[in-house]
Design an enzyme around this catalytic site. Structure first.
Site, mmCIF file in Angstrom:
data_model
loop_
_atom_site.group_PDB
_atom_site.id
_atom_site.type_symbol
_atom_site.label_atom_id
_atom_site.label_comp_id
_atom_site.label_asym_id
_atom_site.label_seq_id
_atom_site.Cartn_x
_atom_site.Cartn_y
_atom_site.Cartn_z
ATOM 1 N N GLY A 27 0.805 -1.232 0.000
ATOM 2 C CA GLY A 27 0.000 0.000 0.000
ATOM 3 C C GLY A 27 0.829 1.268 0.000
ATOM 4 N N ASP A 28 1.921 1.282 0.767
ATOM 5 C CA ASP A 28 2.723 2.509 0.845
ATOM 6 C C ASP A 28 3.324 2.824 -0.527
ATOM 7 O OD1 ASP A 28 2.617 2.663 3.886
ATOM 8 O OD2 ASP A 28 3.461 0.676 3.558
ATOM 9 N N GLU A 308 -5.403 0.531 1.470
ATOM 10 C CA GLU A 308 -5.798 1.882 1.051
ATOM 11 C C GLU A 308 -5.969 1.997 -0.470
ATOM 12 O OE1 GLU A 308 -4.055 5.186 3.015
ATOM 13 O OE2 GLU A 308 -4.098 6.459 1.239
HETATM 14 O O1 TRH Z 1 -0.996 -4.201 0.258
HETATM 15 P P1 TRH Z 1 -1.856 -3.475 1.192
HETATM 16 O O2 TRH Z 1 -2.375 -4.239 2.305
HETATM 17 O O3 TRH Z 1 -1.072 -2.259 1.729
HETATM 18 C C1 TRH Z 1 -1.137 -1.485 2.884
HETATM 19 C C2 TRH Z 1 0.150 -1.568 3.652
HETATM 20 O O4 TRH Z 1 0.103 -2.758 4.382
HETATM 21 C C3 TRH Z 1 0.341 -0.401 4.538
HETATM 22 O O5 TRH Z 1 1.386 -0.595 5.450
HETATM 23 C C4 TRH Z 1 -0.921 -0.041 5.221
HETATM 24 O O6 TRH Z 1 -0.699 1.034 6.012
HETATM 25 C C5 TRH Z 1 -1.934 0.231 4.164
HETATM 26 O O7 TRH Z 1 -2.179 -0.977 3.439
HETATM 27 C C6 TRH Z 1 -3.220 0.791 4.652
HETATM 28 O O8 TRH Z 1 -3.128 -2.878 0.411
HETATM 29 P P2 TRH Z 1 -3.311 -1.739 -0.683
HETATM 30 O O9 TRH Z 1 -3.229 -0.392 -0.036
HETATM 31 O O10 TRH Z 1 -4.538 -2.042 -1.380
HETATM 32 O O11 TRH Z 1 -2.102 -1.870 -1.688
HETATM 33 C C7 TRH Z 1 -1.982 -2.875 -2.630
HETATM 34 C C8 TRH Z 1 -1.324 -2.330 -3.878
HETATM 35 O O12 TRH Z 1 -0.967 -3.390 -4.734
HETATM 36 C C9 TRH Z 1 -2.227 -1.425 -4.690
HETATM 37 O O13 TRH Z 1 -1.494 -0.335 -5.211
HETATM 38 C C10 TRH Z 1 -2.693 -2.299 -5.843
HETATM 39 C C11 TRH Z 1 -1.469 -3.131 -6.049
HETATM 40 N N1 TRH Z 1 -1.649 -4.399 -6.764
HETATM 41 C C12 TRH Z 1 -1.142 -4.489 -8.058
HETATM 42 O O14 TRH Z 1 -0.627 -3.502 -8.607
HETATM 43 N N2 TRH Z 1 -1.248 -5.686 -8.699
HETATM 44 C C13 TRH Z 1 -1.832 -6.765 -8.149
HETATM 45 O O15 TRH Z 1 -1.899 -7.825 -8.791
HETATM 46 C C14 TRH Z 1 -2.378 -6.639 -6.841
HETATM 47 C C15 TRH Z 1 -3.077 -7.810 -6.218
HETATM 48 C C16 TRH Z 1 -2.251 -5.434 -6.167
#
Ligand code: TRH
Length: 412
Positions: A27-28, A308
């Site tokens: 997410g970050d 997020e």
């Molecule tokens: O991965 P997340 O759970 O990320 C976070 C972090 O854990 C962080 O520390 C926390 O504070 C925050 O959440 C709230 O979930 P998120 O935010 O949805 O991020 C996932 C990213 O991965 C998003 O930009 C989409 C991307 N992604 C791809 O680009 N391709 C993929 O195939 C998948 C499954 C995700």
């Protein structure tokens, strides 16, 4: 609407620096990468994105070379941020620390010196506008805190930039052409068929119900999968429609919740595998870049998302979703969930709003009642779909995060 390119003439270099520490997951880096790409593409800003963990980044940018300290994709300079910093930091117009990450001491000392020299009129070069990009929240207090300055030891002000859903907040990341691209994509079913093919998914027919699953580990997901295995109909308000369910699992944390059902150890799971369990087909997907991930969300009937960035992208996908929020101490995440449920439900009929809320809370609280709530929720799928189509327009308001950020910098 993208506003005009900013001109920040009083700074010696117009580039912006964004510093990102990968706390965990994606997410970050996911949020900062989206922002960096948009600022470069729509405002022609020269962006340096400093990231401490290229390995995590490479999951969402597969072309990234983990062994290279400086590289450029989508017109963004990506720098590997080592401690101590071993790439020269040249102060630009803006300095963004993402999610309160601690900036390298070389950076803070340098901008402190610049500030002192500028104050003493020894230099016309101003220090960069310094911002802390905060996490997204729908809570009420965000409006009052967005943009507040905090005086740092060096004498420079750091501003707190809060993304949010209101006109007074910092807005939501949303590229200017995103809704148009989504609508074009969704208007032609061939697009999703082609995407599923590209991802190696087979056996999905136009009549089937497709759910993407990008959550953390939770027994609520196990309960839902058990239900999907047994259920042989997705009930519409007017008539039960017999549908096979396909659950698309990108490689990652959600799989831990279904290992018993798959009857295989985690290490044995590979992308491209399919598990046929009663009425449910589970597909294992590779992780893709963000563009493909968006398209995946656009192509499914229902999305389970988390954190997020995927949470926001599920909203922009204009499809019904469940949000698995990132867990916080003392269950504070449930307060954030409630705040979002309140705003998302405002224009939903009471009974549907209630069911949507209960399903989300049950999923997040590992409550086995999630199945009961899901059954009610899915019977309102067409209402939810209509709502999901209108929501992005209401949520984005007049301006997205990047355009508000550029305006904020101009007036800071
Ligand atoms: O991965 P997340 O759970 O990320 C976070 C972090 O854990 C962080 O520390 C926390 O504070 C925050 O959440 C709230 O979930 P998120 O935010 O949805 O991020 C996932 C990213 O991965 C998003 O930009 C989409 C991307 N992604 C791809 O680009 N391709 C993929 O195939 C998948 C499954 C995700």
């Amino acid at each position: 609407m993208a506003s005009e390119t900013p001109t920040i003439s009083s700074f010696h270099s117009p580039h912006w620096d964004i510093f990102c520490v990968v706390v965990d997951n994606y997410g970050d880096i996911g949020v900062t990468w989206r922002l960096a790409k948009q600022l470069a593409a729509e405002y022609q800003i020269d962006i340096n994105l400093w990231v401490d963990d290229l390995n995590s980044f490479s999951h969402i940018l597969p072309e990234l070379d983990k062994s290279v300290a400086q590289q450029r994709f989508h017109n963004v300079n990506i720098f590997k941020w080592n401690q101590p910093l071993d790439i020269n930091y040249d102060p630009g117009a803006v300095l963004i620390e993402a999610f309160a990450c601690e900036l390298p001491s070389q950076v803070t000392s340098l901008i402190g010196e610049l500030h002192q020299k500028h104050k003493a009129k020894e230099s016309i070069t101003k220090p960069p506008v310094w911002l802390n990009l905060e996490y997204l929240s729908a809570e009420d207090w965000v409006d009052g805190c967005h943009g507040l300055p905090s005086m740092q030891a060096s004498g420079i002000k750091k501003h707190f930039y809060f993304p949010g859903f209101t006109a007074k907040s910092g807005g939501l990341i949303c590229e200017s052409t995103l809704f148009k691209l989504r609508d074009e994509w969704q208007s032609n079913t061939n697009n999703k068929v082609a995407l599923f093919k590209k991802l190696g998914l087979t056996g999905i027919t136009a009549k089937d119900f497709v759910i993407s699953v990008f959550s953390y580990e939770t027994t609520a997901l196990t309960a839902l999968c058990k239900h999907w295995i047994q259920c042989n109909s997705i009930t519409n308000k007017t008539s039960p429609v017999s549908k096979r369910i396909h659950a698309l699992f990108p490689m990652g944390k959600s799989l831990s919740s279904i290992l018993d059902l798959l009857n295989v150890p985690l290490q044995a799971i590979k992308t491209g595998q399919q598990f046929c369990l009663g009425n449910l087909v589970i597909h294992i997907l590779p992780m893709t870049d963000q563009t493909q991930f968006d398209r995946l969300l656009w192509s499914c009937d229902f999305n389970i998302v988390r954190g997020e960035d995927s949470f926001l992208r599920a909203q922009w996908a204009a499809k019904p979703f469940i949000w698995h929020i990132y867990p916080q101490e003392d269950d504070y995440h449930l307060v954030k969930l409630q705040a979002f449920v309140n705003i998302y439900s405002q224009k939903l009929e009471n009974d549907v709003a209630n069911t949507w809320s209960k399903t989300n809370f049950a999923f997040n609280q590992q409550d086995s009642n999630v199945v009961e709530h899901w059954q009610q929720l899915i019977s309102a799928q067409s209402t939810l779909e209509q709502h999901a189509k209108h929501w992005p327009i209401d949520a984005k308001k007049d301006a997205d995060l990047a355009s508000r950020l550029v305006e904020f910098v101009k007036t800071s």
